[in-house]
Design a protein around this motif. Structure first.
Motif, short mmCIF file in Angstrom:
data_model
loop_
_atom_site.label_atom_id
_atom_site.label_comp_id
_atom_site.label_asym_id
_atom_site.label_seq_id
_atom_site.Cartn_x
_atom_site.Cartn_y
_atom_site.Cartn_z
N CYS A 1 0.81 -1.22 0.00
CA CYS A 1 0.00 0.00 0.00
C CYS A 1 0.85 1.27 0.00
O CYS A 1 0.37 2.33 -0.40
N GLY A 2 2.09 1.19 0.48
CA GLY A 2 2.98 2.35 0.49
C GLY A 2 2.82 3.27 1.68
O GLY A 2 3.46 4.32 1.74
N LEU A 3 2.00 2.90 2.64
CA LEU A 3 1.77 3.75 3.81
C LEU A 3 3.04 3.91 4.65
O LEU A 3 3.36 5.02 5.07
N CYS A 4 3.76 2.84 4.88
CA CYS A 4 4.92 2.92 5.78
C CYS A 4 6.03 3.84 5.25
O CYS A 4 6.52 4.67 6.01
N PRO A 5 6.43 3.73 3.97
CA PRO A 5 7.46 4.67 3.53
C PRO A 5 6.97 6.11 3.45
O PRO A 5 7.76 7.04 3.61
N SER A 6 5.67 6.31 3.27
CA SER A 6 5.17 7.69 3.27
C SER A 6 5.10 8.24 4.69
O SER A 6 5.24 9.44 4.90
N THR A 7 4.94 7.37 5.69
CA THR A 7 4.90 7.78 7.09
C THR A 7 6.30 7.93 7.68
O THR A 7 6.57 8.86 8.43
N CYS A 8 7.19 7.01 7.32
CA CYS A 8 8.54 6.99 7.91
C CYS A 8 9.57 6.57 6.86
O CYS A 8 10.07 5.43 6.89
N PRO A 9 9.90 7.45 5.93
CA PRO A 9 10.84 7.10 4.86
C PRO A 9 12.27 6.82 5.33
O PRO A 9 13.05 6.22 4.60
N MET B 1 10.01 0.83 -0.45
CA MET B 1 9.42 -0.23 -1.27
C MET B 1 10.56 -0.96 -1.97
O MET B 1 11.44 -0.33 -2.56
N ASP B 2 10.55 -2.27 -1.90
CA ASP B 2 11.60 -3.11 -2.48
C ASP B 2 11.30 -3.33 -3.97
O ASP B 2 10.26 -2.95 -4.49
N ASP B 3 12.23 -3.96 -4.67
CA ASP B 3 12.07 -4.23 -6.09
C ASP B 3 10.85 -5.09 -6.40
O ASP B 3 10.30 -5.02 -7.49
N ASP B 4 10.42 -5.90 -5.44
CA ASP B 4 9.26 -6.76 -5.65
C ASP B 4 7.94 -6.05 -5.35
O ASP B 4 6.87 -6.64 -5.42
#
Length: 62
Positions: free
Chosen positions: A13-21, A26-29
């Motif tokens: 979903c991408g929530l974690c890197p948007s919250t705490c980059p 996000m990994d290659d997979d």
């Protein structure tokens, strides 16, 4: 304190890197991944926020 993402549960979903980059990306997979070392002191609150807000509880920060 370390952060771990269960890639079998992650829905990308991408929530974690948007919250705490500083800790998550996000990994290659397409799944999220956490830094391998200790969570930086200044990022602990946002890493815990990412854990609490993960829609599928794929993140553990302890």
């Amino acid at each position: 304190m370390k952060a771990v993402v269960d890639k079998d549960v992650c829905i990308s979903c991408g929530l974690c890197p948007s919250t705490c980059p500083e800790v998550f990306e996000m990994d290659d997979d397409g799944k999220a991944v956490a830094i391998s070392g200790e969570v930086p002191e200044e990022s602990k609150d946002s890493a815990k926020e990412a854990e609490e807000n993960c829609p599928v509880s794929a993140i553990t920060v302890e």
